[in-house]
Write a protein that holds these residues in place. Structure first.
Motif, PDB file in Angstrom:
ATOM      1  N   PRO A   1       0.830  -1.211   0.000  1.00 33.72           N
ATOM      2  CA  PRO A   1       0.000   0.000   0.000  1.00 33.72           C
ATOM      3  C   PRO A   1       0.862   1.258   0.000  1.00 33.72           C
ATOM      4  CG  PRO A   1      -0.676  -1.498   1.746  1.00 33.72           C
ATOM      5  CD  PRO A   1       0.606  -2.029   1.196  1.00 33.72           C
ATOM      6  N   MET A   2       0.285   2.353  -0.488  1.00 34.14           N
ATOM      7  CA  MET A   2       0.944   3.645  -0.374  1.00 34.14           C
ATOM      8  C   MET A   2       1.028   3.987   1.111  1.00 34.14           C
ATOM      9  SD  MET A   2       1.732   5.084  -3.277  1.00 34.14           S
ATOM     10  CE  MET A   2       1.589   6.864  -3.443  1.00 34.14           C
ATOM     11  N   PRO A   3       2.118   4.592   1.572  1.00 32.08           N
ATOM     12  CA  PRO A   3       2.123   5.123   2.934  1.00 32.08           C
ATOM     13  C   PRO A   3       1.041   6.210   3.031  1.00 32.08           C
ATOM     14  CG  PRO A   3       4.332   5.106   1.989  1.00 32.08           C
ATOM     15  CD  PRO A   3       3.383   4.833   0.872  1.00 32.08           C
ATOM     16  N   VAL A   4       0.550   6.467   4.230  1.00 27.80           N
ATOM     17  CA  VAL A   4      -0.493   7.496   4.379  1.00 27.80           C
ATOM     18  C   VAL A   4       0.094   8.690   5.131  1.00 27.80           C
ATOM     19  CG1 VAL A   4      -2.424   5.897   4.308  1.00 27.80           C
ATOM     20  CG2 VAL A   4      -1.322   6.388   6.495  1.00 27.80           C
ATOM     21  N   PHE A   5      -0.537   9.845   4.955  1.00 27.71           N
ATOM     22  CA  PHE A   5      -0.068  11.025   5.694  1.00 27.71           C
ATOM     23  C   PHE A   5      -0.467  10.927   7.160  1.00 27.71           C
ATOM     24  CE2 PHE A   5       0.457  13.089   1.519  1.00 27.71           C
ATOM     25  CZ  PHE A   5       1.731  13.588   1.714  1.00 27.71           C
ATOM     26  N   GLU A   6      -1.691  10.398   7.392  1.00 28.69           N
ATOM     27  CA  GLU A   6      -2.123  10.184   8.784  1.00 28.69           C
ATOM     28  C   GLU A   6      -3.109   9.032   8.778  1.00 28.69           C
ATOM     29  OE1 GLU A   6      -3.825  13.922   9.779  1.00 28.69           O
ATOM     30  OE2 GLU A   6      -5.480  13.694   8.388  1.00 28.69           O
ATOM     31  N   GLU A   7      -3.194   8.339   9.915  1.00 24.47           N
ATOM     32  CA  GLU A   7      -4.133   7.221  10.015  1.00 24.47           C
ATOM     33  C   GLU A   7      -5.533   7.751   9.754  1.00 24.47           C
ATOM     34  OE1 GLU A   7      -3.413   4.081  10.346  1.00 24.47           O
ATOM     35  OE2 GLU A   7      -1.276   4.235  10.834  1.00 24.47           O
ATOM     36  N   GLY A   8      -6.276   7.035   8.903  1.00 27.75           N
ATOM     37  CA  GLY A   8      -7.631   7.476   8.585  1.00 27.75           C
ATOM     38  C   GLY A   8      -7.677   8.435   7.407  1.00 27.75           C
ATOM     39  N   GLY A   9      -6.506   8.847   6.925  1.00 32.43           N
ATOM     40  CA  GLY A   9      -6.474   9.738   5.763  1.00 32.43           C
ATOM     41  C   GLY A   9      -6.655   8.957   4.473  1.00 32.43           C
ATOM     42  N   TYR A  10      -6.424   9.635   3.356  1.00 34.04           N
ATOM     43  CA  TYR A  10      -6.563   8.955   2.066  1.00 34.04           C
ATOM     44  C   TYR A  10      -5.570   7.795   1.990  1.00 34.04           C
ATOM     45  CZ  TYR A  10      -9.436  12.778   0.296  1.00 34.04           C
ATOM     46  OH  TYR A  10     -10.436  13.678   0.105  1.00 34.04           O
ATOM     47  N   THR A  11      -6.072   6.619   1.530  1.00 38.60           N
ATOM     48  CA  THR A  11      -5.227   5.439   1.454  1.00 38.60           C
ATOM     49  C   THR A  11      -4.383   5.414   0.189  1.00 38.60           C
ATOM     50  OG1 THR A  11      -7.168   4.372   0.530  1.00 38.60           O
ATOM     51  CG2 THR A  11      -6.679   3.936   2.845  1.00 38.60           C
ATOM     52  N   SER A  12      -4.900   6.050  -0.834  1.00 46.78           N
ATOM     53  CA  SER A  12      -4.169   6.104  -2.098  1.00 46.78           C
ATOM     54  C   SER A  12      -4.884   7.109  -2.999  1.00 46.78           C
ATOM     55  CB  SER A  12      -4.128   4.721  -2.768  1.00 46.78           C
ATOM     56  OG  SER A  12      -3.437   4.812  -4.002  1.00 46.78           O
ATOM     57  N   THR A  13      -4.485   7.142  -4.252  1.00 45.68           N
ATOM     58  CA  THR A  13      -5.176   7.987  -5.217  1.00 45.68           C
ATOM     59  C   THR A  13      -5.068   7.317  -6.579  1.00 45.68           C
ATOM     60  OG1 THR A  13      -5.355  10.220  -6.103  1.00 45.68           O
ATOM     61  CG2 THR A  13      -3.122   9.414  -5.693  1.00 45.68           C
ATOM     62  N   MET A  14      -5.507   8.029  -7.600  1.00 43.74           N
ATOM     63  CA  MET A  14      -5.495   7.421  -8.925  1.00 43.74           C
ATOM     64  C   MET A  14      -4.576   8.212  -9.844  1.00 43.74           C
ATOM     65  SD  MET A  14      -9.381   8.659  -9.732  1.00 43.74           S
ATOM     66  CE  MET A  14     -10.049   7.927  -8.261  1.00 43.74           C
ATOM     67  N   GLY A  15      -3.961   7.504 -10.783  1.00 41.63           N
ATOM     68  CA  GLY A  15      -3.048   8.185 -11.690  1.00 41.63           C
ATOM     69  C   GLY A  15      -3.239   7.723 -13.121  1.00 41.63           C
ATOM     70  N   GLY A  16      -3.230   8.659 -14.024  1.00 43.78           N
ATOM     71  CA  GLY A  16      -3.398   8.341 -15.436  1.00 43.78           C
ATOM     72  C   GLY A  16      -4.779   7.822 -15.719  1.00 43.78           C
ATOM     73  N   GLY A  17      -4.979   7.353 -16.918  1.00 46.47           N
ATOM     74  CA  GLY A  17      -6.270   6.810 -17.278  1.00 46.47           C
ATOM     75  C   GLY A  17      -6.608   7.084 -18.732  1.00 46.47           C
ATOM     76  N   THR A  18      -7.581   6.358 -19.241  1.00 46.59           N
ATOM     77  CA  THR A  18      -8.044   6.556 -20.608  1.00 46.59           C
ATOM     78  C   THR A  18      -9.540   6.315 -20.630  1.00 46.59           C
ATOM     79  OG1 THR A  18      -5.952   5.848 -21.570  1.00 46.59           O
ATOM     80  CG2 THR A  18      -7.875   5.722 -22.977  1.00 46.59           C
ATOM     81  N   GLY A  19     -10.284   7.300 -21.057  1.00 43.02           N
ATOM     82  CA  GLY A  19     -11.735   7.159 -21.130  1.00 43.02           C
ATOM     83  C   GLY A  19     -12.153   6.853 -22.554  1.00 43.02           C
ATOM     84  N   THR A  20     -13.021   5.845 -22.718  1.00 44.73           N
ATOM     85  CA  THR A  20     -13.543   5.579 -24.053  1.00 44.73           C
ATOM     86  C   THR A  20     -14.832   6.378 -24.213  1.00 44.73           C
ATOM     87  OG1 THR A  20     -12.673   3.355 -23.836  1.00 44.73           O
ATOM     88  CG2 THR A  20     -14.097   3.782 -25.717  1.00 44.73           C
ATOM     89  N   ALA A  21     -14.972   7.020 -25.377  1.00 43.79           N
ATOM     90  CA  ALA A  21     -16.113   7.889 -25.619  1.00 43.79           C
ATOM     91  C   ALA A  21     -16.763   7.537 -26.946  1.00 43.79           C
ATOM     92  CB  ALA A  21     -15.654   9.341 -25.629  1.00 43.79           C
ATOM     93  N   ILE A  22     -17.982   8.036 -27.150  1.00 42.25           N
ATOM     94  CA  ILE A  22     -18.667   7.886 -28.444  1.00 42.25           C
ATOM     95  C   ILE A  22     -18.816   9.289 -29.025  1.00 42.25           C
ATOM     96  CG2 ILE A  22     -20.797   7.177 -29.597  1.00 42.25           C
ATOM     97  CD1 ILE A  22     -21.217   5.104 -27.420  1.00 42.25           C
ATOM     98  N   THR A  23     -18.371   9.472 -30.262  1.00 43.70           N
ATOM     99  CA  THR A  23     -18.397  10.820 -30.833  1.00 43.70           C
ATOM    100  C   THR A  23     -19.770  11.127 -31.442  1.00 43.70           C
ATOM    101  OG1 THR A  23     -17.744  10.252 -33.081  1.00 43.70           O
ATOM    102  CG2 THR A  23     -15.973  10.533 -31.478  1.00 43.70           C
ATOM    103  N   LEU A  24     -20.063  12.414 -31.542  1.00 43.40           N
ATOM    104  CA  LEU A  24     -21.335  12.846 -32.114  1.00 43.40           C
ATOM    105  C   LEU A  24     -21.431  12.523 -33.599  1.00 43.40           C
ATOM    106  CD1 LEU A  24     -22.139  16.353 -30.552  1.00 43.40           C
ATOM    107  CD2 LEU A  24     -22.832  14.102 -29.790  1.00 43.40           C
ATOM    108  N   GLN A  25     -20.301  12.161 -34.210  1.00 45.24           N
ATOM    109  CA  GLN A  25     -20.323  11.890 -35.647  1.00 45.24           C
ATOM    110  C   GLN A  25     -20.804  10.480 -35.984  1.00 45.24           C
ATOM    111  OE1 GLN A  25     -16.709  13.095 -37.652  1.00 45.24           O
ATOM    112  NE2 GLN A  25     -16.663  15.029 -36.549  1.00 45.24           N
ATOM    113  N   ILE A  26     -21.124   9.682 -34.993  1.00 46.97           N
ATOM    114  CA  ILE A  26     -21.621   8.340 -35.256  1.00 46.97           C
ATOM    115  C   ILE A  26     -23.003   8.454 -35.933  1.00 46.97           C
ATOM    116  CG2 ILE A  26     -22.724   8.128 -32.985  1.00 46.97           C
ATOM    117  CD1 ILE A  26     -21.937   5.161 -32.986  1.00 46.97           C
ATOM    118  N   ALA A  27     -23.296   7.536 -36.880  1.00 48.01           N
ATOM    119  CA  ALA A  27     -24.613   7.553 -37.533  1.00 48.01           C
ATOM    120  C   ALA A  27     -25.672   7.267 -36.475  1.00 48.01           C
ATOM    121  CB  ALA A  27     -24.653   6.501 -38.629  1.00 48.01           C
ATOM    122  N   PRO A  28     -26.771   8.031 -36.457  1.00 55.65           N
ATOM    123  CA  PRO A  28     -27.765   7.897 -35.379  1.00 55.65           C
ATOM    124  C   PRO A  28     -28.268   6.465 -35.198  1.00 55.65           C
ATOM    125  CG  PRO A  28     -28.292   9.769 -36.796  1.00 55.65           C
ATOM    126  CD  PRO A  28     -27.138   9.078 -37.428  1.00 55.65           C
TER     127      PRO A  28
END
Lengths: 435, 297
Positions: free
Chosen positions: A296-323
């Motif tokens: 685990p990530m070390p924490v700043f204080e007990e009960g604080g945030y345990t970790s966080t998120m980094g990076g990522g890729t979202g899949t999307a649908i563009t408006l140009q798709i045929a209806p």
């Protein structure tokens, strides 16, 4: 006359040839969906999913035309296609740091709120947040990207540190003093607890987020100069200049060959990176097989945030798709990204920590991994997701990341600049650029 | 003959017909985007289907834009650096190759030209390896007893690294330019000078250099334009083109980031116009300095 016959035969040959090369269309007239990505593994993942979809839905067949291109080029082409109104794919992967760019002006992506809604009970809500704007969901990520600490067991053992005793960041720094040493006596430190990136964002941003900072808060305020950010960056900087347990990252970032080489040579005891960095270890640092332990990530204080998120890729649908294709694309998106079976594959096929929490106890996820000390890595990841610090995006996010990566972190970590002043300068620049 | 053929065969129309393919492409893909870019530079465009005229606000903002200042300084330093390296060295090599005293001159010419043909992806990978802390360059530096450097990790070393890369890439091409210029200098002049007792240096200084002036002007202007437009070198040398501490940030790269990463098209267009003006003014000065505007004779 002969000429004319020859020309006619040539014409016929060409026509027949073209006809012969045309794809054989299935009996059900499969619907074509185009998909762009910049990660080859994502393309394979979607193509596999299309094959499974076609097996399960004989009456709604899909022909997926997936294309992988280089990161910058793909996003540039997408932007150009959306700007000009033609040429965009139906489905597309957009990297998290690029996503805010596509949220400016008239959004050219479909609202996926209804796609996500049926799964909302089982999805990690905090990971949907980065891809939302004004309450609407525009992208669905592959993974959570939970930050974890990767320890080199050999280095930590040689220094006599029990990695399971490290719980807080203060513990981490104390242990670091024990690890950091000049082992060959040439007057130069050759074993460091860790290293800090000067031209990338992961080293600092993880601690900023875990300390309640980041670039935006939940209400959409630009908070780069908040006290939480200043304290967190100062803490990271102190690892270099105060406790001196960290060097600057060789090659300036955790994705550089110079860093991989140094890590393999045992120069560093640990590095914190998101979960998806596991494949960098197993594929690019093969010499460390069995030696890397995920904790685990070390924490700043007990009960604080345990970790966080980094990076990522979202899949999307563009408006140009045929209806007429829209509903199919949305159903296929849910099938590939949100269905139980699919999210298990995100771990088994792609090696990413999925967004869906009800599968975290599935045996497929709990299986031990040989490279990572034959431990069940997902057990650690699962624990961390109890209290993740969320990364929120906003209109200036891309600019902020740009300035942080290319100026601010370098000034602070390599040139020992004052943290508050440097962050203020970054914020001024980013805000001024948007005027 | 019908009207169409009459038109095509007419003395007035024929040149235009022949020029049409070029002119149409030039107008559509060069002139039109330039006009559009100038128009965009007076607009605030931040997002799809946005855009309103905001006067000279984009230009005013540039004055206080820190990164624009950094990019302008870097690009100028880079251009000066490439001028210092890429004019004298190729010139001297070209003269040597042309002198007839080099064995297998064609082989050398080919070898020196090869870098220009190498795929940029390969160049980037190889140079990252060469400039690595434990890479070839540092090994060579250690051999001569100097201090090895962290070429790719220190902001101040970014421009020298880029100049090194540019020197490797463009020397061969400039040699070709100078060589073709040398061919045009009559050998008789050298013979006459030799009879008069001139030595090799005097011949180079008094004959070669002055007679090469048009070629040198051409190469200098190309180098300046290439220097100010530098984009590919930092893009391949640093991951995603992002150099530590913006040490290698070039104007063209900043324009690209402003347009495609920040999606601030108006500001990017304004930077583009400023860059075009800089190159235009420098080229004008060059022409004057080399006397290209003076009438012959």
């Amino acid at each position: 006359m002969l000429k004319r016959t020859a020309a006619l035969s040539l014409f016929l040959v060409v026509v027949l040839g073209v006809l012969a090369m045309a794809p054989v269309v299935g009996a059900q007239d499969a619907t074509e969906l185009s998909f762009w990505t910049f990660v080859p593994a994502h393309q394979t993942f979607w193509e596999d999913s299309a094959a499974r979809w076609n097996e399960a839905n004989p009456d709604r067949q899909i022909t997926l035309n997936a294309t992988t291109s280089e990161y910058q080029a793909m996003h540039d082409n997408l932007l150009a296609a959306l700007l000009s109104g033609v040429g965009a794919p139906d489905l597309v992967d957009i990297e998290i740091a690029k996503f805010p760019t596509f949220m400016k002006g008239e959004i050219q992506l479909y609202d996926l709120t209804d796609v996500v809604a049926p799964y909302s009970d089982v999805l990690l809500q905090t990971r949907l947040a980065p891809y939302q704007k004004d309450g609407a969901q525009y992208g669905i990520d592959y993974h959570v990207g939970t930050f974890v600490m990767y320890y080199n067991k050999d280095v930590m053992d040689a220094a006599g540190v029990d990695i399971d005793s490290i719980r807080t960041w203060d513990d981490y720094v104390e242990a670091g003093k024990q690890v950091t040493a000049d082992t060959n006596g040439d007057g130069e430190i050759d074993r460091w607890m860790t290293h800090i990136e000067t031209a990338d964002r992961f080293s600092a941003l993880a601690l900023q987020l875990m300390n309640g900072g980041g670039i935006y808060d939940a209400d959409g305020n630009f908070i780069l100069t908040s006290q939480e950010n200043i304290d967190a960056v100062q803490f990271v900087k102190d690892m270099i200049y105060d406790s001196q347990i960290a060097s600057l990252t060789p090659g300036t970032g955790n994705h550089d060959q110079a860093f991989y080489d140094a890590m393999v040579q045992g120069m560093f005891g640990s590095v914190w990176m998101p979960q998806w960095y596991m494949i960098r270890f197993s594929q690019l640092m093969t010499d460390l097989d069995g030696k890397i332990l995920v904790r685990p990530m070390p924490v700043f204080e007990e009960g604080g945030y345990t970790s966080t998120m980094g990076g990522g890729t979202g899949t999307a649908i563009t408006l140009q798709i045929a209806p007429e294709k829209l509903q199919l694309a949305m159903d296929f998106m849910a099938f590939t990204k949100l269905e139980r079976d699919a999210t298990i594959r995100i771990w088994t096929d792609l090696g990413f920590d999925p967004l869906r929490t009800d599968i975290y106890d599935d045996p497929a996820l709990a299986a031990p991994l040989e490279y990572f000390g034959n431990e069940s890595v997902f057990t650690t990841i699962k624990e961390l997701q109890s209290n993740l610090a969320v990364e929120y995006l906003g209109p200036l996010y891309a600019d902020a990341v740009d300035v942080l990566r290319s100026q601010t972190y370098y000034e602070i970590f390599a040139n020992n600049a004052d943290v508050a002043t440097a962050l203020q300068a970054a914020a001024d620049q980013v805000e001024q650029a948007a005027q | 003959m019908n009207r169409l053929t009459t038109f095509i065969y007419s003395r007035k129309a024929a040149p235009w017909v022949f020029l049409a393919p070029f002119l149409i492409l030039f107008l559509v893909f060069k002139v039109f985007p330039v006009v559009l870019a100038v128009l965009m530079s007076f607009q605030k465009i931040q997002g799809i289907n946005t855009g309103e005229f905001n006067g000279v606000a984009n230009y005013e903002a540039l004055a206080s834009n820190v990164r624009f200042g950094v990019a302008l300084r870097n690009t100028t330093l880079y251009t000066v650096g490439t001028l210092i390296v890429l004019i004298p060295i190729p010139l001297i090599i070209a003269v040597l190759l042309d002198s007839g005293r080099v064995v297998k001159a064609t082989v050398f010419r080919t070898i020196l030209f090869l870098p220009a043909l190498t795929s940029l992806v390969v160049v980037g990978t190889v140079f990252r390896a060469v400039l690595n802390p434990t890479g070839l360059l540092n090994s060579a530096i250690e051999q001569v007893g100097a201090q090895p450097q962290r070429w790719l990790e220190v902001a101040e070393l970014a421009i020298p690294s880029l100049i090194l890369l540019a020197a490797w890439r463009w020397t061969g091409i400039n040699i070709i330019y100078f060589s073709s210029g040398l061919v045009n200098i009559s050998k008789e002049i050298y013979e006459a000078a030799a009879i008069d007792g001139a030595n090799a240096f005097q011949m180079f200084w008094r004959i070669t250099l002055p007679l090469l002036r048009p070629t040198t002007l051409f190469v200098v202007i190309l180098t300046i334009i290439g220097g100010f437009q530098v984009f590919v070198e930092p893009y391949i040398l640093y991951p995603g083109g992002q150099s530590p501490g913006d040490g290698g940030l070039s104007l063209a790269y900043l324009i690209y980031r402003t347009a495609f990463n920040s999606f601030n098209l108006g500001s990017a267009a304004a930077m583009g116009v400023v860059l075009a003006l800089i190159i235009f003014i420098l080229s004008l000065i060059q022409f004057r300095f080399f006397g290209a505007f003076q009438r012959e004779g």
